[in-house]
Design a protein around this motif. Sequence first.
Motif, PDB file in Angstrom:
ATOM      1  N   ARG A  50       9.232   0.909  13.977  1.00 59.13           N
ATOM      2  CA  ARG A  50       9.350   1.341  12.583  1.00 59.13           C
ATOM      3  C   ARG A  50       8.716   2.709  12.390  1.00 59.13           C
ATOM      4  O   ARG A  50       9.303   3.599  11.775  1.00 59.13           O
ATOM      5  CB  ARG A  50       8.680   0.315  11.658  1.00 59.13           C
ATOM      6  N   SER A  97      10.800   6.040  11.475  1.00 63.90           N
ATOM      7  CA  SER A  97      10.556   6.729  10.211  1.00 63.90           C
ATOM      8  C   SER A  97      10.334   8.217  10.447  1.00 63.90           C
ATOM      9  O   SER A  97      10.788   9.062   9.658  1.00 63.90           O
ATOM     10  CB  SER A  97       9.360   6.114   9.478  1.00 63.90           C
ATOM     11  N   ASP A  98       9.665   8.567  11.552  1.00 60.72           N
ATOM     12  CA  ASP A  98       9.472   9.978  11.884  1.00 60.72           C
ATOM     13  C   ASP A  98      10.799  10.653  12.215  1.00 60.72           C
ATOM     14  O   ASP A  98      11.044  11.802  11.833  1.00 60.72           O
ATOM     15  CB  ASP A  98       8.513  10.124  13.070  1.00 60.72           C
ATOM     16  N   ARG A 124      12.673  11.188   9.004  1.00 56.16           N
ATOM     17  CA  ARG A 124      12.064  12.320   8.293  1.00 56.16           C
ATOM     18  C   ARG A 124      12.566  13.645   8.874  1.00 56.16           C
ATOM     19  O   ARG A 124      12.914  14.571   8.139  1.00 56.16           O
ATOM     20  CB  ARG A 124      10.546  12.239   8.382  1.00 56.16           C
ATOM     21  N   ALA A 154      11.681   1.056   8.431  1.00 57.77           N
ATOM     22  CA  ALA A 154      11.351   2.483   8.471  1.00 57.77           C
ATOM     23  C   ALA A 154      11.544   3.119   7.104  1.00 57.77           C
ATOM     24  O   ALA A 154      10.733   3.948   6.661  1.00 57.77           O
ATOM     25  CB  ALA A 154      12.217   3.190   9.509  1.00 57.77           C
ATOM     26  N   LEU A 155      12.616   2.744   6.419  1.00 61.26           N
ATOM     27  CA  LEU A 155      12.869   3.302   5.092  1.00 61.26           C
ATOM     28  C   LEU A 155      11.822   2.839   4.089  1.00 61.26           C
ATOM     29  O   LEU A 155      11.437   3.587   3.184  1.00 61.26           O
ATOM     30  CB  LEU A 155      14.272   2.918   4.611  1.00 61.26           C
ATOM     31  N   GLU A 156      11.331   1.611   4.235  1.00 59.89           N
ATOM     32  CA  GLU A 156      10.275   1.126   3.346  1.00 59.89           C
ATOM     33  C   GLU A 156       9.017   1.968   3.517  1.00 59.89           C
ATOM     34  O   GLU A 156       8.335   2.292   2.547  1.00 59.89           O
ATOM     35  CB  GLU A 156       9.967  -0.349   3.630  1.00 59.89           C
ATOM     36  N   ARG A 157       8.715   2.323   4.773  1.00 59.96           N
ATOM     37  CA  ARG A 157       7.552   3.176   5.015  1.00 59.96           C
ATOM     38  C   ARG A 157       7.752   4.542   4.365  1.00 59.96           C
ATOM     39  O   ARG A 157       6.832   5.099   3.747  1.00 59.96           O
ATOM     40  CB  ARG A 157       7.328   3.336   6.519  1.00 59.96           C
ATOM     41  N   LEU A 158       8.944   5.108   4.471  1.00 67.05           N
ATOM     42  CA  LEU A 158       9.214   6.411   3.873  1.00 67.05           C
ATOM     43  C   LEU A 158       9.183   6.343   2.348  1.00 67.05           C
ATOM     44  O   LEU A 158       8.821   7.317   1.686  1.00 67.05           O
ATOM     45  CB  LEU A 158      10.564   6.941   4.360  1.00 67.05           C
ATOM     46  N   LYS A 159       9.564   5.196   1.794  1.00 72.86           N
ATOM     47  CA  LYS A 159       9.456   5.024   0.336  1.00 72.86           C
ATOM     48  C   LYS A 159       7.989   5.047  -0.091  1.00 72.86           C
ATOM     49  O   LYS A 159       7.635   5.654  -1.105  1.00 72.86           O
ATOM     50  CB  LYS A 159      10.097   3.696  -0.095  1.00 72.86           C
TER      51      LYS A 159
END
Length: 244
Positions: A5, A9-10, A13, A47-52
């Motif tokens: 994840r 996420s990186d 990004r 991963a998208l949850e982390r970016l949120k």
Amino acid sequence: MRRDRFYLSDRIRMYIENSHLEGGGRLPSNEELAERFKVQKGTVRAALERLKEEGIVYSVKGVGTFAAEKKILRHMERFESFSQMAQENGSTVTTKLLSCRVIPAGNALTEEFGLTPRSDITETVRLRSVDREAAALEISYIPVCIAPNLQTKPLTGSLYRLLEEEYGIHLIRGKQTMSVRAADAREAGILNCSRGDALAVMEMRAFDENGVKVEYACSLTKGDRCRFTSILRMEEDYEAGSDR
């Protein structure tokens, strides 16, 4: 899964940055992202949850995931002006001077600068906008004895550059503390946000090469327009296994 994840996420990004997606730009679907990066859809969702959580993206139910407005990245371990920080993020900064006046030091500022109670201080209040959106309210206090007639100078650019060019003051060190509080009605009106919205409050003390405290400032930045980062290093004693 956790490591995947963070890694993904990186990469997402970087995809947003390399694709030059502006705020509101739509990302590919979860299925397309899973195919692009050769991972499971569950990993994409995580991963998208982390970016949120970081404010990099946001989702609209039934529509998709979108790039959020660009945020100002503030390096907590670096001494730099607001203009420098925003420009490093590829943003355009504009400054509106709200007020500039000479005031008596008073008890708090007398103690802050080690002055006499009769000393005068120049108080400058400025609104900083990033990419034409109000982002930060800055209040700066500088003793008149250090920078006389500051109120007659152009104050819509970098204050630190002005101090260096007009007064020969070279700031080399700063001390800052951060807290978070809710915006009051006046601040909300200036920053174009809602009363009660979160503001990042940065208190800064700036010193010249002789160790003289030149400025005390307070910056109120909209919580949704900034991110904070710092480099953490293990203390030598702890790393060596000391019990101290």
